[in-house]
Design an enzyme around this catalytic site. Sequence first.
Site: not given
Ligand code: GLA
Length: 384
Positions: A123, A125-126, A171
Site C-alpha cells: 500500500g 505505491s511501489s 499515487d
Molecule cells: C490505490 C490507488 C489510488 C487510490 C488508493 C486508495 O493506491 O492507486 O489511486 O485510489 O488506492 O485511496
Amino acid sequence: MTSFQRSIASYEAQFGSKPKWVAHAPGRVNLIGEHIDYNDGFVLPAAIDRRLSIAASPVNHPEILIYSEQEKQQVHFSLDAPLLPSGKWTDYVIGVVEYWRRLETRPVGLKLAIASDVPYGSGLSSSAALEMAFATLIGEVWGLELDPVAKALKCQQVESDFVGMPCGIMDQFVVGLARKDYFLKIDCQSNTHEFIKAGEQFPALLIINSNVKHALTDGGYASRRAQCESALFKLGSASWRSVSMEQLSGSAGKLDEVELRRGRHVISEMHRTLEACERIQASDYQSLGELLYQSHFSLRDDFEVSCPELDWIVNRMQSLGGREGVYGCRITGGGFGGCAVSLVDPEAVKRVIQIIAHDYLEAFGVSAGFFLTQPSAGCALSKL
Ligand code: GLA
C-alpha cells in the site's frame, strides 16, 4: 546501501560497465483521503523517504533489457514487436514503453537495473514509483520530457488500461510532484494541487506494516469503484463533489444498502480531508489524529477495505492513546492489507514500536514491520 547505490552496483555486476543515468522515485503514504481520488475528492499524501531506483544506459539495438534486484533475473523485450500485458510486474515498465512510443518520441534501446526500498504490495505505491521513475528516464532518453502532471496522468493511464488496475490519480501525482517537508493536497476533480507544510512540531510519521500482502488487481478495488459509480448514477449527480450527506440519506430508497455505505464514506472522507489540512496548518495534532481514526473506521465499516490485522493495529494504537504519545492511526493506500500510517510523539516512538511489535506477534504469529518516514521529494533523474 540505498536503492540508488544498489541499482548502480547491480547494473555494473549485470552488464559489466557503468550506467549513464539513475532515475529514482519515492513510494508514498496517504495521510488521509482514501478511496476518494476516483470520486472527485481531495487526498493528502506525501512521498516517503524510501525510493526505487533504475540505473540505465542506452544500447544500440531496439531492445529493453531489465535486471531486477528483487527478481534476481534479467528479462528483455523487443521494441520492434507489439507490446502486450503479461500479468507480471514487468507490465509497469512495458506499459510505459507502449504509451510513450505512441507519443512524439524517438525510442532507443536500454539496459536497466532496478533496486527498490519501497516495500512491495504494502500500500505504499511501489508500482507508481516504478512507472514514474521509468517514465522520467525515457522522457530524457527518448526526447520528450512531459510536465509532472501530464506524466502522472499518462502513468495512471498505463496502470489503469495496460496493467488493469483502475486506479485514481493520487499515487502517480504525488510521486511526481512531492516536495520535501510537505504534504500534497490534491483536488482530484480539477487535478490541481496545493502544498501543506508539515510544521516543525509535526509528530513522527510511523508506518506499521501488517505484512498482509494486498493485491489490488484481484477485484476488490474495482468493485468499490463500480459501486461508487452506480450509486452516483442512481443519485442522478455528475460528481460526488456536489452530493451532500442530506441528499444521500434523502435518496436512501434509490440506493442499495452497500451503495449507501460507500457513498457515506466518500462524502465524510472528503470533509475529513479538508478538515485535516486545516488541523495541520493550525498545528492541532490531537484533532488531526482523531480524524485518522474516523477515516479508518469509515474504511472498515462503510467501505470495507480493511482486514482484521489492520483493525487490530489501529485499535491497539488507539488504546495506547495520548497517554502513550499516539495521536492517530489508520490504514493507508488501497487496503485489503498493507500498512497503517500513524502519528506519534517522537519521544514515544521507541516504546510504541516495542509494544505493538510484541502484541501483534502474540496476536497473529506474524511480525509487523515498522519504519519512520518524512515527507520527501518526488521523482528525479541523476546523470552520472
Ligand atoms: C490505490 C490507488 C489510488 C487510490 C488508493 C486508495 O493506491 O492507486 O489511486 O485510489 O488506492 O485511496
